[in-house]
Write a protein that holds these residues in place. Structure first.
Motif, PDB file in Angstrom:
ATOM      1  N   ALA A  27      41.238  -8.731   6.683  1.00 50.57           N
ATOM      2  CA  ALA A  27      40.036  -8.382   6.751  1.00 50.57           C
ATOM      3  C   ALA A  27      38.907  -8.257   5.798  1.00 50.57           C
ATOM      4  CB  ALA A  27      40.125  -6.651   7.277  1.00 50.57           C
ATOM      5  N   ASN A  28      39.527  -8.221   4.586  1.00 53.49           N
ATOM      6  CA  ASN A  28      38.512  -8.277   3.284  1.00 53.49           C
ATOM      7  C   ASN A  28      38.435  -9.646   2.877  1.00 53.49           C
ATOM      8  OD1 ASN A  28      38.210  -5.164   2.851  1.00 53.49           O
ATOM      9  ND2 ASN A  28      40.551  -5.564   3.014  1.00 53.49           N
ATOM     10  N   LEU A  29      39.013 -10.701   3.162  1.00 53.00           N
ATOM     11  CA  LEU A  29      38.948 -12.174   2.586  1.00 53.00           C
ATOM     12  C   LEU A  29      38.548 -13.040   3.483  1.00 53.00           C
ATOM     13  CD1 LEU A  29      38.612 -13.841  -0.305  1.00 53.00           C
ATOM     14  CD2 LEU A  29      41.007 -13.987   0.155  1.00 53.00           C
ATOM     15  N   THR A  30      39.725 -13.315   4.198  1.00 51.42           N
ATOM     16  CA  THR A  30      39.777 -14.433   5.179  1.00 51.42           C
ATOM     17  C   THR A  30      38.739 -14.480   6.371  1.00 51.42           C
ATOM     18  OG1 THR A  30      42.036 -14.618   4.705  1.00 51.42           O
ATOM     19  CG2 THR A  30      41.328 -15.964   6.338  1.00 51.42           C
ATOM     20  N   ARG A  31      38.921 -13.296   7.015  1.00 50.27           N
ATOM     21  CA  ARG A  31      37.911 -13.218   8.294  1.00 50.27           C
ATOM     22  C   ARG A  31      36.453 -13.334   7.756  1.00 50.27           C
ATOM     23  NH1 ARG A  31      34.725 -10.511  11.353  1.00 50.27           N
ATOM     24  NH2 ARG A  31      35.133 -10.741  13.753  1.00 50.27           N
ATOM     25  N   PRO A  32      35.966 -12.635   6.520  1.00 46.88           N
ATOM     26  CA  PRO A  32      34.530 -12.880   6.314  1.00 46.88           C
ATOM     27  C   PRO A  32      34.234 -14.157   5.710  1.00 46.88           C
ATOM     28  CG  PRO A  32      35.563 -10.644   5.480  1.00 46.88           C
ATOM     29  CD  PRO A  32      36.817 -11.512   5.886  1.00 46.88           C
ATOM     30  N   TRP A  33      35.130 -14.618   5.203  1.00 48.76           N
ATOM     31  CA  TRP A  33      34.802 -16.055   4.709  1.00 48.76           C
ATOM     32  C   TRP A  33      34.690 -17.103   5.615  1.00 48.76           C
ATOM     33  CZ3 TRP A  33      35.745 -21.156   4.463  1.00 48.76           C
ATOM     34  CH2 TRP A  33      35.187 -21.966   3.445  1.00 48.76           C
ATOM     35  N   PHE A  34      35.477 -17.151   6.573  1.00 45.47           N
ATOM     36  CA  PHE A  34      35.517 -17.963   7.871  1.00 45.47           C
ATOM     37  C   PHE A  34      34.187 -17.773   8.736  1.00 45.47           C
ATOM     38  CE2 PHE A  34      39.625 -19.427   6.000  1.00 45.47           C
ATOM     39  CZ  PHE A  34      39.513 -20.954   6.179  1.00 45.47           C
TER      40      PHE A  34
ATOM     41  N   SER B 182      46.883 -19.062  -6.284  1.00 49.41           N
ATOM     42  CA  SER B 182      46.323 -18.725  -7.466  1.00 49.41           C
ATOM     43  C   SER B 182      44.665 -18.076  -7.871  1.00 49.41           C
ATOM     44  CB  SER B 182      46.490 -19.824  -8.383  1.00 49.41           C
ATOM     45  OG  SER B 182      45.648 -20.964  -8.374  1.00 49.41           O
ATOM     46  N   LYS B 183      43.890 -18.835  -7.057  1.00 51.59           N
ATOM     47  CA  LYS B 183      42.496 -18.549  -7.120  1.00 51.59           C
ATOM     48  C   LYS B 183      41.728 -17.531  -6.038  1.00 51.59           C
ATOM     49  CE  LYS B 183      42.185 -21.505 -10.474  1.00 51.59           C
ATOM     50  NZ  LYS B 183      42.038 -21.107 -12.196  1.00 51.59           N
ATOM     51  N   ALA B 184      42.279 -17.324  -4.980  1.00 54.00           N
ATOM     52  CA  ALA B 184      41.768 -16.349  -4.070  1.00 54.00           C
ATOM     53  C   ALA B 184      41.875 -14.913  -4.559  1.00 54.00           C
ATOM     54  CB  ALA B 184      42.489 -16.480  -2.571  1.00 54.00           C
ATOM     55  N   ASN B 185      40.873 -14.241  -4.407  1.00 51.96           N
ATOM     56  CA  ASN B 185      40.892 -12.702  -4.770  1.00 51.96           C
ATOM     57  C   ASN B 185      41.436 -12.008  -3.563  1.00 51.96           C
ATOM     58  OD1 ASN B 185      40.394 -10.371  -6.411  1.00 51.96           O
ATOM     59  ND2 ASN B 185      38.059 -10.264  -5.546  1.00 51.96           N
ATOM     60  N   LEU B 186      42.545 -11.885  -3.594  1.00 53.27           N
ATOM     61  CA  LEU B 186      43.394 -11.088  -2.518  1.00 53.27           C
ATOM     62  C   LEU B 186      43.824  -9.782  -2.939  1.00 53.27           C
ATOM     63  CD1 LEU B 186      46.142 -13.945  -2.052  1.00 53.27           C
ATOM     64  CD2 LEU B 186      44.386 -13.508  -0.438  1.00 53.27           C
ATOM     65  N   PRO B 187      43.133  -8.871  -1.905  1.00 57.17           N
ATOM     66  CA  PRO B 187      43.320  -7.368  -2.136  1.00 57.17           C
ATOM     67  C   PRO B 187      44.870  -7.141  -1.973  1.00 57.17           C
ATOM     68  CG  PRO B 187      41.830  -7.983  -0.411  1.00 57.17           C
ATOM     69  CD  PRO B 187      42.425  -9.276  -0.760  1.00 57.17           C
ATOM     70  N   SER B 188      45.772  -7.890  -1.424  1.00 54.24           N
ATOM     71  CA  SER B 188      47.138  -7.460  -1.177  1.00 54.24           C
ATOM     72  C   SER B 188      47.892  -8.717  -1.144  1.00 54.24           C
ATOM     73  CB  SER B 188      47.410  -6.805   0.096  1.00 54.24           C
ATOM     74  OG  SER B 188      48.677  -6.429   0.358  1.00 54.24           O
TER      75      SER B 188
ATOM     76  N   GLY C 148      34.586 -25.615  -0.142  1.00 50.09           N
ATOM     77  CA  GLY C 148      35.106 -25.214  -1.162  1.00 50.09           C
ATOM     78  C   GLY C 148      34.397 -23.569  -1.492  1.00 50.09           C
ATOM     79  N   ASP C 149      35.284 -22.826  -2.437  1.00 47.82           N
ATOM     80  CA  ASP C 149      34.987 -21.519  -2.868  1.00 47.82           C
ATOM     81  C   ASP C 149      36.194 -21.358  -3.862  1.00 47.82           C
ATOM     82  OD1 ASP C 149      33.644 -19.222  -3.493  1.00 47.82           O
ATOM     83  OD2 ASP C 149      33.828 -18.508  -1.583  1.00 47.82           O
ATOM     84  N   TRP C 150      35.848 -20.053  -4.547  1.00 40.27           N
ATOM     85  CA  TRP C 150      37.111 -19.492  -5.533  1.00 40.27           C
ATOM     86  C   TRP C 150      37.173 -20.445  -6.636  1.00 40.27           C
ATOM     87  CZ3 TRP C 150      40.732 -19.327  -0.849  1.00 40.27           C
ATOM     88  CH2 TRP C 150      39.941 -18.751   0.143  1.00 40.27           C
ATOM     89  N   GLY C 151      36.204 -21.367  -6.922  1.00 38.81           N
ATOM     90  CA  GLY C 151      36.480 -22.400  -7.907  1.00 38.81           C
ATOM     91  C   GLY C 151      37.172 -23.833  -7.337  1.00 38.81           C
ATOM     92  N   LEU C 152      37.453 -23.697  -6.231  1.00 37.60           N
ATOM     93  CA  LEU C 152      38.217 -24.732  -5.708  1.00 37.60           C
ATOM     94  C   LEU C 152      37.151 -25.846  -4.564  1.00 37.60           C
ATOM     95  CD1 LEU C 152      41.523 -22.967  -4.210  1.00 37.60           C
ATOM     96  CD2 LEU C 152      41.232 -24.216  -6.352  1.00 37.60           C
ATOM     97  N   PRO C 153      37.494 -27.099  -4.526  1.00 36.78           N
ATOM     98  CA  PRO C 153      36.805 -27.930  -3.934  1.00 36.78           C
ATOM     99  C   PRO C 153      36.692 -27.717  -2.208  1.00 36.78           C
ATOM    100  CG  PRO C 153      38.705 -29.384  -4.803  1.00 36.78           C
ATOM    101  CD  PRO C 153      38.723 -27.900  -5.583  1.00 36.78           C
TER     102      PRO C 153
END
Length: 307
Positions: free
Chosen positions: A119-126, A210-216, A12-17
């Protein structure tokens, strides 16, 4: 006695399980139905590229895919849909099919194909949750799978490239969100006061958006205008997952309180000691107060009188 159930999924992350849609569906349905599930995140292991998640292990049974796992739980008498009518059951199947057809392609594009989000959220997280050297392979592998799935389901002639299907994908997704918002209305759940499998599917699809900090994300901006869907996600998290959030360890506060109590006792003890010394000093025969000279007092009084 039912066999213990273990669920392998992304963490989990972003306040989600879990940040993974299908894993979220299973996790929240387990909460709805009262199933006791041990969660085993695949983060930091070689399963980040080899495992098919979510994956449920129960005795000798291994079940994959969210819909199949929910069916397995129902057979184990963990059923959140037992009060639904036949009409409501048919509506559930229709809305789940709508989510798969209209909303999933847009989610895949938002998280895995959109260059800025990837580039800014998905790839760095995984990448940060996969061991070396898989941290270089896992994100690109999932991105390729997502792109292939979008083109397979939405790339019919004459639309063959992702740039050509992008507009259609987001138009369908916004329409799907509007239909969900209209169906939910002012209720807490989609079928009355108790959550069902439809609520689990909607939460799994909508909560990451709703919870992810998406740049776009124009789709996220559209979702945030649908206040009842946003409130629905917040309500599920508050009711079923608030106790899972990490809390400050109580021993630290206990230590602070104990130290404060000791300091207070020390101050009180010193105050009592000072008072006793003052009392002894006043009662000592060598310590007598000086008597004021009445003449001096009178003179001072007269000198202070205004003319």
């Amino acid at each position: 006695m039912a066999a213990a159930m273990e669920l392998r999924c992304w963490g989990g992350d972003w306040g989600l399980p879990s940040v993974h849609t299908d894993s979220l569906i299973v996790l929240v349905y387990a909460k709805f139905s009262g199933a006791k599930v041990t969660v085993s995140p695949i983060d930091w292991t070689w399963k980040t590229i080899t495992a098919s998640v979510p994956e449920l292990l129960c005795g000798d049974s291994v079940v994959q895919e969210a819909a199949q796992i929910l069916n397995f739980m129902r057979k184990q008498r963990f059923n959140a849909d037992y009060e639904l009518t036949a009409r409501q059951g048919a509506d559930t199947m229709a809305y789940v099919a709508l989510l798969e057809e209209k909303l999933r392609p847009a989610l895949l594009h938002t998280f895995w194909v959109d260059a800025e989000n990837y580039a800014n959220l998905t790839r760095p997280w995984f990448a940060s949750r996969s061991p070396f050297p898989l941290n270089f392979l896992v994100p690109s592998h999932h991105a390729n799978v997502a792109l292939s799935r979008i083109l397979l389901t939405k790339g019919e002639a004459p639309l063959h490239r992702i740039s050509e299907v992008e507009g259609k994908i987001y138009s369908d997704a916004k329409e799907c969100l509007n239909l969900l918002s209209y169906r939910l209305g002012t209720a807490n759940y989609f079928f009355g006061n108790s959550p069902t499998s439809l609520d689990a599917f909607v939460f799994g699809f909508v909560a990451p958006l709703s919870k992810a900090n998406l740049p776009s994300s124009p789709l996220q901006s559209h979702l945030r205008q649908l206040e009842n869907l946003m409130r629905f996600c917040d309500n599920v998290l508050a009711v079923y997952f608030s106790s899972d959030q990490p809390r400050p360890p109580p021993p630290v506060q206990d230590t602070v309180d104990a130290n404060l109590q000791k300091l207070t006792q020390l101050v009180n003890k010193e105050s009592n000691l000072i008072e006793k010394m003052d009392d002894n000093l006043r009662s000592s025969p060598q310590h007598k107060p000086h008597r004021a000279d009445p003449k001096l007092g009178l003179t001072a009084a007269k000198s202070s009188t205004p003319a």
